[in-house]
Structures are given as C-alpha cells and as structure tokens.
Design an enzyme around this catalytic site. Sequence first.
Site, PDB file in Angstrom:
ATOM      1  CG  ASP A 489     -47.696 -84.001  12.503  1.00 17.51           C
ATOM      2  OD1 ASP A 489     -47.772 -83.937  11.206  1.00 17.51           O
ATOM      3  OD2 ASP A 489     -48.383 -83.581  13.213  1.00 17.51           O
TER       4      ASP A 489
HETATM    5  C1  GLC Z   1     -49.921 -86.161  16.911  1.00 21.05           C
HETATM    6  C2  GLC Z   1     -50.575 -85.456  15.808  1.00 21.05           C
HETATM    7  C3  GLC Z   1     -50.921 -86.478  14.582  1.00 21.05           C
HETATM    8  C4  GLC Z   1     -49.933 -87.322  14.085  1.00 21.05           C
HETATM    9  C5  GLC Z   1     -49.139 -87.903  15.326  1.00 21.05           C
HETATM   10  C6  GLC Z   1     -47.870 -88.404  15.122  1.00 21.05           C
HETATM   11  O1  GLC Z   1     -50.763 -86.958  17.642  1.00 21.05           O
HETATM   12  O2  GLC Z   1     -52.113 -84.751  15.973  1.00 21.05           O
HETATM   13  O3  GLC Z   1     -51.678 -85.809  13.535  1.00 21.05           O
HETATM   14  O4  GLC Z   1     -50.158 -88.231  13.358  1.00 21.05           O
HETATM   15  O5  GLC Z   1     -48.829 -86.797  16.345  1.00 21.05           O
HETATM   16  O6  GLC Z   1     -46.723 -87.474  14.642  1.00 21.05           O
HETATM   17  C1  GLC Z   2     -45.015 -82.106  17.576  1.00 20.86           C
HETATM   18  C2  GLC Z   2     -45.518 -83.423  18.164  1.00 20.86           C
HETATM   19  C3  GLC Z   2     -46.557 -84.186  17.206  1.00 20.86           C
HETATM   20  C4  GLC Z   2     -47.660 -83.368  16.593  1.00 20.86           C
HETATM   21  C5  GLC Z   2     -46.929 -82.039  16.004  1.00 20.86           C
HETATM   22  C6  GLC Z   2     -47.725 -81.261  15.310  1.00 20.86           C
HETATM   23  O1  GLC Z   2     -44.157 -82.424  16.506  1.00 20.86           O
HETATM   24  O2  GLC Z   2     -44.247 -84.270  18.634  1.00 20.86           O
HETATM   25  O3  GLC Z   2     -46.804 -85.288  18.038  1.00 20.86           O
HETATM   26  O4  GLC Z   2     -48.159 -84.053  15.722  1.00 20.86           O
HETATM   27  O5  GLC Z   2     -46.114 -81.344  17.000  1.00 20.86           O
HETATM   28  O6  GLC Z   2     -48.510 -80.270  16.267  1.00 20.86           O
END
Ligand code: GLC
Ligand code: GLC
Length: 818
Positions: A489
């Site tokens: 993300d």
């Molecule tokens: C968080 C989000 C997931 C994403 C991950 C890596 O766990 O919930 O959707 O793949 O971060 O960014």
């Molecule tokens: C932030 C977190 C990630 C998550 C995203 C969406 O970027 O670091 O892990 O998936 O928020 O909520």
Amino acid sequence: MRYGYFDDEHREYVVTRPDTPLPWINFLGCEDYFGIISNTAGGYSFFKDARLRRLTRYRYNNAPLDVGGRYIYLRDDDAPSPSYWSPTWQPTRTPLDEYECRHGMGYTTIQSVVRGIKAHIRYFIPLGESLEIWELTLTNQRPQETNLSIFASVEFCLWDAMDDATNFQRNYSVGEVEVQEGVIYHKTEYRERRNHFAYFTCSEQLIGFDTDREAFLGAYHGFDAPVAVERGTLSNSIAHGWQPVGAQHIRTHLQAGEVKSIIFLLGYHENPVGHKFDPSGTQTIDKRTLLPLIRRYRQLVEVQAAFEKHQVYWSGLLDKLQVHTPDVHTNRMVNIWNVCQLMATFNFSRSASYFESGIGRGMGFRDSNQDLLGFVHLLPEQARSRILDLAATQLPTGGAYHQYQPLTKRGNNEIGSGFNDDPLWLVFAVAAYIKETGDWDILDELVPYDNAPGSEESLYGHLQRSLRYTLERLGPHNLPLIGRADWNDCLNLNCFSDTPGQSFQTTTIKDGKVAESVFIAALFILVARDMVQIALKREGDRAAQNYLHAIEQMENAIWQAGWDGAWFRRAYDDLGQPVGSQECREGQIYIEPQGMCVMAGLGLADGNARRALDAVAERLATPHGILLHQPGYTHYYLNLGEISSYPPGYKENGSVFCHTNPWIMIAEAMLGNGSAAYDYYLRINPSKREEISEVHRCEPYVYAQMIAGREASTFGEAKNSWLTGTAAWNYLAITQWILGVRPEFAGLNLDPCIPQDWDGYSMQRTYRGNRLNITVHNPHHVSRGVAKVEVDGRQIEGNMLVLERSGGTYSVDVWLGR
Ligand code: GLC
Ligand code: GLC
C-alpha cells in the site's frame, strides 16, 4: 523473558503478570456481537461494525495504556477507611496478591486474590446472542465473614465511534438512558432514527446505580478512583446529555470460605421499527422481546450451558485440522492460535484491534480475500457468503473498492478504488474455496457490480473481468500498471505528494500510465494458472488457451523487464526507472517479487528462482524474519511515496513485514528446501518468539503485522498484532506447503516438504466431507519426494488423493524417500 505460558491442553495462553509490555488482547464473539478484551479487562464492544455500532468507549493512544473497559471494583465495606481494588488490576492498579489471565478461544478469564478475596471473572459471548456475559465468582478465603460491595461499570459510546470522539457540540446534549427494574438502558438517538439500544444489568438486586459519568467518577477523577466507589454508594443518577455510563452496585455478605457467583450482562437489542415504544406514544423502550432473554441469562445454569456450547463450537472448528509434528511451536500455532487469529481476521479484516481503532478502516478487499485462504476449511458456508459480498463490491471495470463497511456491505467511497492488484485476489480466494470444497456451483451465483441491482453477472464473469482489468492496463514494458498501489500500500508510484497530510493512498498526481508492478505481473500469472483450470471446466479448451497465452506473455514481460540479473525487480516508477534493482541506491531488493514470481512458477527450470531466493537469504534474512527490502530509504522520495515516509526499519520501509515471509517459505518448499522453509517459519512463529517477549513485546500467541527491521533501533520489536494477512499466509505455508497437504481442484495433493531430521508427522483433517488420518513417514530423512501413498492399507497411484464426498473416514499413509 516471558510474561506467562501456553496451556495447550486447555487451549489457552496464561498471562501471569498484569503489566505486560502492551495490552495483550483477545477477541470475544464469533457472529454479530464482538468485543476486544485485554489481559486487564480493557477494550470495547460492538455490534457488527466497530465504527457504526459501538457500544462502549475506549481511550486510544492513552496514558496510562489501555483505558476503557469492563471494569469491576471490589470494596471492603468493613474496612475503617475506603479500601477498594480492581480484581482485573486495571483501572485501580492496586497490587494483587495473585493474578492470572487466561485468553482462550473466544473467551477470557481473569482471576486474582487481594487480602483473602478471590475473584474470578469469565467474559464470553453466547452463540446466537448479541450480548456478553461477565461471570464473576467470589471466594472468601479469609478466616472470617466479610461484607463486600461490588461495582460494575461501562462507559457507553454514542454508537458512531468516530462521531463520538469528535462531535462534542452535539454529543454533550444527546445522551439518554432509562433505568427500570435493575436494568440500565442506553438509548441515545433511540427517540429518532435508531431502533437499537444497549443494556447493562446483573443477576442481583441493585443497591444503587449511576448512569451519569460525572456522578460516578467525579469531574476530575478517572476510572482508577471513582468518587462513588470511594464513598461506597452510588447516587442513582440519570444521565441527560454529557457522558452516559452504566454503573451498578451490589452488596454481599460472605461467610468464611463462601463462594458466590454474580452474572453481569451487557447487550445490544433491536426492536422492529413499528414497536420501539411501550406504551406506544411514549418514549419508553418496548422491552417485551428483551426481558425473557435477560431473565434467561441471569441464571447460572443457563450461562454455564451457553459456555459449554461455545466450547463445543470452538472444538469443532479446531478439529477440522490438527497436526502432531516433532515441534511444539508448530503444533500449538497450527492446532490452536493460528486458527483463532484466522477467525479474527475473517471477522474484522483490518478494522478493529488494539492497533486498528475500529474507526479508521472497513473491510479490505485484498485483505479479506487473502484472509479466506486459511479460512475456507473452517466454515465453508461463511467463506462462501463472504466471497459473494466481496464480489458485489467489484466495479463494472473489473476493479474493486479497496474497502467496504461491514454494516452496509457497501464499497467505501473515501478510499475508492484503483489499487490494481485488488481484483486478482478475488480469483485467488474463489480458487482456494473451490479447491477446498469442490463447490464449483459458486461460479454460477449471480452477483451485482458495485451492489447495483440489475447489474448481476455470474461470479465466473466477475473473475473474467478481474483478469481483463490487468490485461487492459499494461504499461511501457508490458507489465501491469500499478495504479494507486499494489499489495504494498505504501509503494505509491503515482502519488508525488509534497503536501503534508495528503493521503498517500488516494492522492494520485500522475496520470498512472507509466509506473508498473512486477508484483502484479506475478500475481496475475499465479491466479491465471487457476483460471486456466476454471475456464477449462466451464468453457473448454479455447477459453483456457487464452489464459495460457496471457500467462506466456506476462512471463515474457517479466523476463524482459522484471529480472535484474540476480533477483526480480519490484516495479518501474513514473520516470520509467526500476525499483528494487542493483541500479538503485536504496531499496535495491524487495521480498515481494521474489516470493510471488517463484510461487507463480518463474525460474524453476533455469535456476533463476534459486538465485532469487539466495539473494533473499543473503540480503534480506535476519534472525527476526525476512525484511521487506534493503537498504531502507533514508529520506523521502517523491516518486516512491509513503514507503519512504517511515524511518528505515519500520513498517513498509524495510521492517520484517510478516505477511510476506510465508511467500518465501512456500517458494523454498517449491524448490524442495524443507529445512530453509521451516527455518523461516520458526523465525516469525510467535510461540517460538515467546522467550524473547521483552524484545517482541506483542502477544506471543498471534502474529503481528510487522517486526522492526535491522535498521530500526528497536530491531525485533513487533507491532500491529492480530489483524494481518500473516495469519492466513503462514497457515497456508505450514499446512499446505511445508506439511504439504494441499487442496487442489482435483483433490488433495500430498507433497510434504519437511525438515530432513523429522521422522514424520501426522495430520487429522476434514476434506470435502471426509475425515482423513494422515501419517507421513520419513524413514530416509529426506525433505521432499513421495515414494508411495496408501489409503486404508492399499497403495494408490501417485500422490493425489481423489475422494468422493462420502462422509467416510480414511487412514492415509505417506512414505517419503525412495
Ligand atoms: C496492510 C494492508 C494490506 C497491505 C499491507 C502492505 O496490512 O492492510 O492491504 O497489503 O499493509 O502495505
Ligand atoms: C498505511 C500502512 C499500511 C496500510 C495503509 C492503508 O499506509 O502503513 O500498512 O496498508 O496505511 O491503511
């Protein structure tokens, strides 16, 4: 250092001191009504949706930690000066002579002794009900009789937890309660559009109650020292606005040695819209459908029966798959805690935990699809309806809302769509479901797009659009365009945000026609391989050929532009520069494409898979797990986005982001390297890490999202426990790839890849209505390679177990080696 121990026989973790480094939580409930509870009774409750139907308040990010909970106070009424304590340690934090918290499957007990008064509280939610029970058992261990006051309290949330925490100009005026026959009703907004209310009551006659927080606590007191408890009497206050609470007062007289149980009930109730009031025309809650329920659960026998039913339910779930391996950490996680965590991720996705406030996020599309991977065998019916709910939030383009709200099941507009990996995870989840259940009919289910009536198409059609979505969005290197982000993300290649506070997830300054993802390319291949088989079955050879062709082209694109010489690249940014390459100054190698590409079958024949995994071992592996990338980004990169916003070693900037580690375990298993796969498995196994709890700090019974990486000053410290895709993927890695009992479309593939020094192991598993007792023998101490399989003593051909749904029990022997 440890803060407790595992009691595997009772399927519990026993916390032996209250001051754990962080609140160590558990989840209550498995249907509609849920709660979070810490080892000192902190936490909150909600109905279906932690944001929109919150029953009780919680103080986030608080000092001291973990304030807001299910608080009971005991008060020595014979003492010459006020003497009271919390049997759960919080909130008074009075020293306890004895303390023990047991987190079990969907329930928690806390027990303590103070000056000869033993208190044991069991918290759980009966199956089929929207209420929670706190069963308090007091034992007078003193040589003399004792007069005790018991106070129980909750602070109500005015339903919408976000609004409750922010909109004080309104909320200080809307709170309403009702008290009748010993029941406290919280009915804020019941006068207008809500037809639900909360209630708090107990099995005893009340001496007094409070519903106004100021009356109960005092304006400048906290829950650690309520004035009313100090004084020893409540004032029967009725809240008008401000902060409604529920506080109950009971007095009891205990002979020496006497034991007494009191049941507290906190619940949620809905009335039909036309029957909210009784008598109608008044503002008094109609309690006719609720009171029988209250009467029932005020009785100890009913409570005990409900708890036993709850235990049976959980045993049934856990029994679906049990293993006996030479390693206690594996047995304990696979048989108990990993499943418990899978239940939580299924129910809450990433929405409500100690680290997820319950007000920030809904159910993630990619998250929930992945959570299903480890869940399909537990409750296939529920998995099925979750798949259909998720598919209904898919958009006509084939893309998907990134999140949806559990209460409404509608896509969440605030975050929208455009995370280009999202739709592919739906294919993955559906394939996992069919492989487990054999229920091909799910593909015929008619499901709308964006929940719009009239737009229904078969689930199969949805899957087709998912794949087309990728193919219609290819970039300059014929790799998939990344959109807002892919699985990571925080790799925001189209964001280019230089404005503080802008969301990295929804800001896209660039038009998105350049930045590409090698990860999505590999994920595409992985799920398209399943789609080949699905299409073959549904439509025949032509359709399957199309997917095979698409796979081939995607493979070519990866070899052309995604291979860096010694490992797979991660992406291309908006300037067309590689991410995750030797050419980069920082972020030279990323874990995700190494795992995903090998899982998709790339480089198995020519040694490149081995090269990529060697690079992982050399550059990313640490004793605390495998890092996301290296080196971490030391400053903010406009072209990379949020990933470089975190200090190196934290979160997506080079921590051990546990979700990705099982991809490498699976990849190693695919290459026959059982010892390496298993070594990686143990590095992040929470039970194995229990002995370093002072470093790890999070609960030793569940996976955390991240463990701080080598570049962090807190290397090895876990954060964001419970709600993470780590639960499903580790379960998959250990049960399906290392232990190697793997559901496929045709049946159960028996292909263990275990450490060579194991003599074998056994697994009891339910599969398509059959019960299997599988024993794996490893007489020659190999890692992988099945010499022969016997079913009920008769050898079968190959190692694929194909069984009719017969309800039979089979004994299966697998011999590894020659
Ligand atoms: C968080 C989000 C997931 C994403 C991950 C890596 O766990 O919930 O959707 O793949 O971060 O960014
Ligand atoms: C932030 C977190 C990630 C998550 C995203 C969406 O970027 O670091 O892990 O998936 O928020 O909520």
